[in-house]
Design an enzyme around this catalytic site. Structure first.
Site, PDB file in Angstrom:
ATOM      1  N   GLU A  35      42.211  17.751  28.755  1.00  0.00           N
ATOM      2  CA  GLU A  35      42.099  18.816  27.765  1.00  0.00           C
ATOM      3  C   GLU A  35      41.037  19.856  28.152  1.00  0.00           C
ATOM      4  OE1 GLU A  35      44.262  18.909  25.592  1.00  0.00           O
ATOM      5  OE2 GLU A  35      44.835  16.910  24.917  1.00  0.00           O
ATOM      6  N   HIS A  65      36.796  17.026  20.654  1.00  0.00           N
ATOM      7  CA  HIS A  65      38.131  16.650  20.188  1.00  0.00           C
ATOM      8  C   HIS A  65      38.166  15.146  19.935  1.00  0.00           C
ATOM      9  CE1 HIS A  65      42.389  15.988  19.864  1.00  0.00           C
ATOM     10  NE2 HIS A  65      42.446  15.333  21.013  1.00  0.00           N
ATOM     11  N   HIS A 111      40.149  11.887  17.038  1.00  0.00           N
ATOM     12  CA  HIS A 111      41.309  11.518  16.233  1.00  0.00           C
ATOM     13  C   HIS A 111      40.886  10.907  14.894  1.00  0.00           C
ATOM     14  CE1 HIS A 111      43.242  10.740  20.465  1.00  0.00           C
ATOM     15  NE2 HIS A 111      43.099  12.033  20.205  1.00  0.00           N
ATOM     16  N   GLU A 148      29.898  19.215  -0.405  1.00  0.00           N
ATOM     17  CA  GLU A 148      29.428  19.622   0.911  1.00  0.00           C
ATOM     18  C   GLU A 148      30.464  20.410   1.702  1.00  0.00           C
ATOM     19  OE1 GLU A 148      28.969  16.698  -0.445  1.00  0.00           O
ATOM     20  OE2 GLU A 148      26.786  16.457  -0.447  1.00  0.00           O
ATOM     21  N   HIS A 171      47.836  14.307  15.408  1.00  0.00           N
ATOM     22  CA  HIS A 171      47.105  13.990  16.642  1.00  0.00           C
ATOM     23  C   HIS A 171      45.600  13.926  16.404  1.00  0.00           C
ATOM     24  CE1 HIS A 171      46.502  14.846  21.217  1.00  0.00           C
ATOM     25  NE2 HIS A 171      45.404  14.348  20.709  1.00  0.00           N
TER      26      HIS A 171
END
Length: 277
Positions: free
Chosen positions: A116, A139, A141, A169, A210
């Site tokens: 990525e 990144h 999950h 928040e 994803h």
């Protein structure tokens, strides 16, 4: 000898990858992080002056030529980084032509940057246009964010408002809202381009089914942003598990009061100045 492996940069990335794994956001080899560094950041280290290997980026990163990135390796497990950062992390420098990256430290067993990485670089380029202090792309999950992408319409306004109303928040941490792209195949330049387009307006972008991309000026900010989004999604999941019957909520007026109290500007497309929607 002053080794880059002992630097605060390596320790911080190793710490955040461990925390992300402990949260359950990075199963197996899921997830990746990149931290942009400057000449000044790396100047004092003795072991980053020699190019060990030149890597093909498969993407024109000339806008970042000369920049250094500490980036997780492809196929590597977040849970292992803290014990073997010299294997699972690499320090690279983008070459003048923008097509390659010189490996200066790490990846000692032959690893390469995450698949990525082009997506990261595209997001770095876009965020730097908005915020010169930007440094980090992360990144991962997060379970409840992914679940949300199955049960809700992929509408940025509606999902942002839902998450804002799950806890006080949320609006304070991501007042601009949440970006969302369509489902796309990961590890491609196409998903990177779609994500970077959203980064012009958002610091967080959901990849449906994803995971999520989060950005920030430092590792803690990027991690905390994702953590706040996931906490809001978790609260919603718990509400649904308890029957989904919401008897009271944070109102739009209360959201406006939050924005005023904390000096943030809520995205006006998602929270109009008046109560009329």
């Amino acid at each position: 000898m002053v080794s880059f492996g002992d630097s605060e940069f390596v320790k911080k990335v190793a710490s955040v990858t461990q925390a992300s794994y402990q949260h359950g956001w990075d199963e197996r080899n899921g997830g990746n992080v990149s931290l942009r560094l400057t000449d000044e950041d790396v100047a004092d280290f003795d072991d980053v002056s020699e190019v060990k290997e030149t890597l093909d980026l498969g993407f024109d990163a000339s806008a970042l030529a000369g920049s250094y990135f500490l980036v997780t390796g492809t196929g590597r497990y977040f849970r292992n980084v803290i014990d073997q950062p010299n294997l699972d992390l690499g320090l690279v420098k983008i070459t003048a032509d923008g097509q390659h990256a010189d490996l200066l430290w790490g990846y000692e067993d032959g690893a390469k940057p995450t698949s990525e990485f082009p997506s990261h670089l595209m997001s770095h380029i876009e965020r730097l246009k908005v915020d010169p202090s930007h440094r980090v792309v992360m990144h991962c999950h997060p379970t409840n964010v992914i679940a949300l992408s199955f049960t809700q319409d992929l509408d940025e306004r509606e999902i942002t408002r839902l998450l804002w109303k799950m806890q006080a928040e949320s609006l304070v941490v991501f007042p601009e809202g949440i970006g969302i792209i369509p489902y796309m195949t990961p590890g491609t330049n196409e998903i990177g381009a779609a994500t970077s387009q959203k980064m012009a307006d958002f610091r967080t972008v959901i990849w449906p089914h994803h995971g999520i991309f989060g950005t920030g000026a430092d590792v803690d900010e990027a991690f905390g942003l994702i953590e706040t989004v996931e906490k809001a999604a978790t609260i919603y999941s718990q509400i649904c598990a308890q029957g989904g019957n919401i008897k009271q909520e944070i109102t739009d007026d209360q959201l406006r009061q939050l924005a005023d109290a904390f000096g943030v500007t809520a995205n006006p497309e998602y929270l109009p100045e008046t109560s009329k929607l």
